[in-house]
Design an enzyme around this catalytic site. Structure first.
Site, PDB file in Angstrom:
ATOM      1  N   LYS A  23      -7.714   3.315   6.147  1.00  0.00           N
ATOM      2  CA  LYS A  23      -7.784   1.858   5.951  1.00  0.00           C
ATOM      3  C   LYS A  23      -6.779   1.267   6.929  1.00  0.00           C
ATOM      4  O   LYS A  23      -5.579   1.245   6.684  1.00  0.00           O
ATOM      5  CB  LYS A  23      -7.412   1.509   4.505  1.00  0.00           C
ATOM      6  N   GLU A  74       7.462  -2.881  -0.247  1.00  0.00           N
ATOM      7  CA  GLU A  74       6.809  -3.568  -1.376  1.00  0.00           C
ATOM      8  C   GLU A  74       5.454  -2.922  -1.669  1.00  0.00           C
ATOM      9  O   GLU A  74       5.143  -2.601  -2.812  1.00  0.00           O
ATOM     10  CB  GLU A  74       6.594  -5.060  -1.052  1.00  0.00           C
ATOM     11  N   VAL A  75       4.661  -2.745  -0.617  1.00  0.00           N
ATOM     12  CA  VAL A  75       3.342  -2.132  -0.822  1.00  0.00           C
ATOM     13  C   VAL A  75       3.507  -0.634  -1.087  1.00  0.00           C
ATOM     14  O   VAL A  75       2.766  -0.047  -1.882  1.00  0.00           O
ATOM     15  CB  VAL A  75       2.406  -2.410   0.381  1.00  0.00           C
ATOM     16  N   GLY A  76       4.512  -0.025  -0.466  1.00  0.00           N
ATOM     17  CA  GLY A  76       4.782   1.400  -0.705  1.00  0.00           C
ATOM     18  C   GLY A  76       4.969   1.697  -2.193  1.00  0.00           C
ATOM     19  O   GLY A  76       4.478   2.700  -2.709  1.00  0.00           O
ATOM     20  N   GLY A  83       4.005   1.425   6.012  1.00  0.00           N
ATOM     21  CA  GLY A  83       4.003  -0.018   5.790  1.00  0.00           C
ATOM     22  C   GLY A  83       5.282  -0.457   5.121  1.00  0.00           C
ATOM     23  O   GLY A  83       6.325   0.201   5.230  1.00  0.00           O
ATOM     24  N   SER A  84       5.196  -1.550   4.382  1.00  0.00           N
ATOM     25  CA  SER A  84       6.395  -2.149   3.795  1.00  0.00           C
ATOM     26  C   SER A  84       6.787  -1.440   2.493  1.00  0.00           C
ATOM     27  O   SER A  84       5.935  -0.862   1.811  1.00  0.00           O
ATOM     28  CB  SER A  84       6.108  -3.619   3.495  1.00  0.00           C
ATOM     29  N   GLU A 143       6.025   6.147   4.676  1.00  0.00           N
ATOM     30  CA  GLU A 143       6.820   5.810   5.874  1.00  0.00           C
ATOM     31  C   GLU A 143       7.013   4.302   5.837  1.00  0.00           C
ATOM     32  O   GLU A 143       6.079   3.558   6.151  1.00  0.00           O
ATOM     33  CB  GLU A 143       6.072   6.199   7.157  1.00  0.00           C
ATOM     34  N   GLU A 180      14.869  -6.491   6.279  1.00  0.00           N
ATOM     35  CA  GLU A 180      14.081  -6.203   7.484  1.00  0.00           C
ATOM     36  C   GLU A 180      13.348  -7.479   7.884  1.00  0.00           C
ATOM     37  O   GLU A 180      12.520  -7.984   7.123  1.00  0.00           O
ATOM     38  CB  GLU A 180      13.066  -5.086   7.196  1.00  0.00           C
ATOM     39  N   CYS A 198       9.633  -0.490  13.040  1.00  0.00           N
ATOM     40  CA  CYS A 198      10.344  -0.177  11.795  1.00  0.00           C
ATOM     41  C   CYS A 198      11.747   0.376  12.017  1.00  0.00           C
ATOM     42  O   CYS A 198      12.660   0.111  11.253  1.00  0.00           O
ATOM     43  CB  CYS A 198       9.523   0.823  10.991  1.00  0.00           C
TER      44      CYS A 198
HETATM   45  P1  NAD Z   1       2.141  -3.799   4.691  1.00  0.00           P
HETATM   46  O1  NAD Z   1       2.849  -2.950   3.713  1.00  0.00           O
HETATM   47  O2  NAD Z   1       1.955  -5.232   4.382  1.00  0.00           O
HETATM   48  O3  NAD Z   1       0.678  -3.231   4.958  1.00  0.00           O
HETATM   49  C1  NAD Z   1       0.460  -1.905   5.340  1.00  0.00           C
HETATM   50  C2  NAD Z   1      -0.954  -1.501   4.958  1.00  0.00           C
HETATM   51  O4  NAD Z   1      -1.065  -1.547   3.532  1.00  0.00           O
HETATM   52  C3  NAD Z   1      -2.041  -2.428   5.503  1.00  0.00           C
HETATM   53  O5  NAD Z   1      -3.164  -1.658   5.847  1.00  0.00           O
HETATM   54  C4  NAD Z   1      -2.359  -3.314   4.307  1.00  0.00           C
HETATM   55  O6  NAD Z   1      -3.652  -3.843   4.334  1.00  0.00           O
HETATM   56  C5  NAD Z   1      -2.201  -2.327   3.175  1.00  0.00           C
HETATM   57  N1  NAD Z   1      -1.954  -2.964   1.866  1.00  0.00           N
HETATM   58  C6  NAD Z   1      -1.408  -4.169   1.597  1.00  0.00           C
HETATM   59  N2  NAD Z   1      -1.374  -4.389   0.270  1.00  0.00           N
HETATM   60  C7  NAD Z   1      -1.908  -3.291  -0.315  1.00  0.00           C
HETATM   61  C8  NAD Z   1      -2.125  -2.904  -1.663  1.00  0.00           C
HETATM   62  N3  NAD Z   1      -1.816  -3.710  -2.691  1.00  0.00           N
HETATM   63  N4  NAD Z   1      -2.659  -1.683  -1.902  1.00  0.00           N
HETATM   64  C9  NAD Z   1      -2.970  -0.852  -0.874  1.00  0.00           C
HETATM   65  N5  NAD Z   1      -2.803  -1.175   0.415  1.00  0.00           N
HETATM   66  C10 NAD Z   1      -2.268  -2.372   0.691  1.00  0.00           C
HETATM   67  O7  NAD Z   1       2.892  -3.572   6.070  1.00  0.00           O
HETATM   68  P2  NAD Z   1       2.616  -4.264   7.459  1.00  0.00           P
HETATM   69  O8  NAD Z   1       3.063  -5.685   7.356  1.00  0.00           O
HETATM   70  O9  NAD Z   1       1.223  -3.975   7.905  1.00  0.00           O
HETATM   71  O10 NAD Z   1       3.602  -3.422   8.415  1.00  0.00           O
HETATM   72  C11 NAD Z   1       4.939  -3.708   8.525  1.00  0.00           C
HETATM   73  C12 NAD Z   1       5.762  -2.746   7.703  1.00  0.00           C
HETATM   74  O11 NAD Z   1       5.458  -1.400   8.051  1.00  0.00           O
HETATM   75  C13 NAD Z   1       7.241  -2.905   7.991  1.00  0.00           C
HETATM   76  O12 NAD Z   1       7.973  -2.831   6.798  1.00  0.00           O
HETATM   77  C14 NAD Z   1       7.532  -1.709   8.879  1.00  0.00           C
HETATM   78  O13 NAD Z   1       8.885  -1.331   8.902  1.00  0.00           O
HETATM   79  C15 NAD Z   1       6.653  -0.669   8.295  1.00  0.00           C
HETATM   80  N6  NAD Z   1       6.420   0.435   9.242  1.00  0.00           N
HETATM   81  C16 NAD Z   1       7.015   1.657   9.010  1.00  0.00           C
HETATM   82  C17 NAD Z   1       6.837   2.708   9.911  1.00  0.00           C
HETATM   83  C18 NAD Z   1       7.482   4.064   9.696  1.00  0.00           C
HETATM   84  O14 NAD Z   1       7.105   5.015  10.389  1.00  0.00           O
HETATM   85  N7  NAD Z   1       8.430   4.208   8.795  1.00  0.00           N
HETATM   86  C19 NAD Z   1       6.036   2.521  11.039  1.00  0.00           C
HETATM   87  C20 NAD Z   1       5.446   1.282  11.235  1.00  0.00           C
HETATM   88  C21 NAD Z   1       5.641   0.241  10.325  1.00  0.00           C
END
Ligand code: NAD
Length: 498
Positions: free
Chosen positions: A191, A247-249, A244-245, A266, A400, A300
């Protein structure tokens, strides 16, 4: 006036599909409910493409296809050399279509063409090859020496790996997450982020051309709250990799907890750079400005807190301001662009909001940042880099921001610098800058994070594990040899000897 790169005809044809369909079970299909959504060129603030909007029913189809492919396509059971050959073929196709992918990625994310060409896209091919080769070399069977038993342990793929990915390095992160999963023999449902699904969808054409069996790779574009959530909650997946973030993690980890699905997270970061008094302040400032403005600061692990020794403070700050002010901000296709726009208006507002709250909370705006105007692109989501300074409790020192914003703090003693770095709730990556390598090594060890770099920031290499701790995630990370093992489950086989 500088010449802007021309759109390749293959990119035009790809983008002109109305909508770009999703890829399930080796076929290009419309969304079950017929919905679509738009992705924008953030450099122009205008629609770039229309994409099929996947929802729970599409996730259901994709997981079902991936489960069937795992059981009966032969992918999971074929000799590892054969699977590796497929992945090499896919890597060759990524190289062949590199310029197409570079243009798609640059337009969808807003990153300069040179960055997509110099890093993102070639890295995808390198990752595919690296895990393909590692899989061939990795022993999957080990005899166990236990009295009275004929025992051995084998390692086998789990089944369906679900991958939920962000928008900042879309295809590079497909590479980092999909390659070990496939090399181990799993099948996958991806996704991609709703802001940037295009390169991942184009990549599926190459998956098809490489002859990878139908259902091994499935991509369902759509929104997080619908498609992402349905994938994370699906009881039919066997592993989940999320980038991702935090919060969503947390939501993803909760779903995986309920279904007892192993998960790799991650997440974000608030990386620091500790600059000692024995460095060349101008060169170090230049390197850190390059780090914090890479991908418009939407990285990130980047260096967002600059903890600078009082001896070089003045020179360092002056050089950093000069470098930030000289940076060329522009559209991804303009050849002199060094920094593109934020990925979306939402992200730009997030950056501007943090700057305002940081200053209201007592930070000094050494360089205030703010909206940037780029000639010819009045609706693009551009921001200027910003430099703040102040105490460690300021919101801009803690949260962040995910933009080109650095936060300066001064120190005198080594222990003080370590304490400032380790106040963060995140734990992804930091760097130490000093000519005294013994001190640099010592401080690098004392910083609580998955990665400590010395005299450099943002260093990624296949074979060096890249992972976070605390708010930056858990589950083993990516890019290391262990990542392949994470996608293989151990199984012991035992026969008592009579
Ligand atoms: P995000 O958490 O908003 O979204 C990430 C993914 O999760 C997207 O595909 C989104 O559609 C999906 N998502 C959103 N809500 C969801 C839910 N309720 N259930 C399941 N999936 C859901 O993050 P973003 O804004 O796309 O990316 C930025 C974040 O990613 C930053 O915090 C950044 O630091 C982090 N990041 C981390 C790494 C790493 O390797 N540690 C690498 C790149 C980005």
């Amino acid at each position: 006036m500088t010449r802007v790169a021309q759109l390749l005809p293959q990119v035009r044809t790809f983008l002109d599909q109305r909508p770009i369909p999703m890829f399930i079970n080796g076929e290009w299909v419309a969304a079950s409910a017929g919905g679509t959504f738009q992705t924008l060129d953030p450099g122009q603030g205008r629609p770039l493409a229309t994409v099929a909007e996947g929802q729970a029913a599409d996730i259901e189809r994709a997981v079902s296809a991936a489960r069937t492919a795992f059981r009966s396509s032969g992918w999971a059971t074929m000799p590892v050399q054969k699977r590796a050959a497929y992945l090499h073929r896919l890597a060759d196709l990524v190289d062949r279509d590199r310029q197409i992918l570079v243009q798609i990625e640059a337009l969808d994310v807003g990153k300069p063409l040179a960055q997509a060409d110099g890093f993102d896209i070639p890295n995808v091919a390198q990752t595919l090859r690296w895990y393909a080769d590692l899989a061939v070399r990795t022993h999957r069977e080990e005899p166990l020496q236990v009295a009275g038993l004929e025992a051995r342990q084998i390692r086998v793929p789990y089944g369906v790996a679900a991958l939920v990915l962000p928008w900042n390095f879309p295809l590079l992160l497909v590479g980092w997450n999909l390659s070990p999963a496939l090399a181990a023999g799993n099948t996958a449902v991806i996704k991609p982020a709703e802001d940037t699904p295009l390169s991942t969808l184009y990549f599926c054409r190459l998956v098809q051309e490489a002859g990878i069996p139908a259902g091994v790779v499935n991509v369902v574009p759509g929104y997080g709250e619908t498609a992402g959530r349905a994938l994370a909650e699906h009881p039919g997946i066997h592993r989940l990799g999320f980038t991702g973030s935090p919060e969503v993690g947390r939501l993803i980890a909760a779903s995986c907890g309920r279904n007892l699905v192993p998960v790799k997270l991650e997440l974000g970061g608030k990386g620091a750079a500790v600059v000692f008094g024995d460095v060349d302040p101008a060169a170090t400032a230049q390197a850190l400005v390059a780090a914090v403005t890479l991908n418009t600061g939407q990285v990130c692990c980047t260096a967002t807190r600059w903890i600078v020794h009082e001896r070089v403070w003045d020179e360092f700050v002056h050089a950093a301001c000069t470098a930030m002010e000289a940076l060329v901000i522009g559209h991804s296709f303009a050849p002199d662009t060094q920094m593109g726009p934020a990925v979306s208006e939402k992200q730009r507002q997030r950056i501007l909001g943090y700057l305002q709250r940081g200053v209201e909370g007592g930070a000094r705006a050494v360089l205030p940042g703010g909206r940037a105007e780029v000639a010819g692109h009045p609706s693009g989501f551009y921001v200027k880099p910003a430099l703040l300074s102040g105490g460690p409790e300021n919101i801009c020192a803690r949260d962040e921001i995910f933009g080109p914003v650095a936060y300066l703090m001064k120190f005198k003693e080594e222990a003080e610098a370590i304490d400032l770095v380790n106040r963060s709730a995140y734990g992804l990556a930091n760097s130490v800058w000093s000519q005294d390598l013994a001190r640099a090594q010592r401080v690098a060890e004392a910083l609580v994070a998955g990665n400590s770099w010395i005299n450099a920031h943002n260093v990624f290499a296949h074979g060096v594990p890249y992972a976070g701790c605390n708010l930056s995630g858990f589950g083993g990370g990516v890019l290391g040899p262990d990542t392949l093992l994470d996608y293989l489950r151990p199984q012991s086989i035992v026969r008592p000897l009579g």
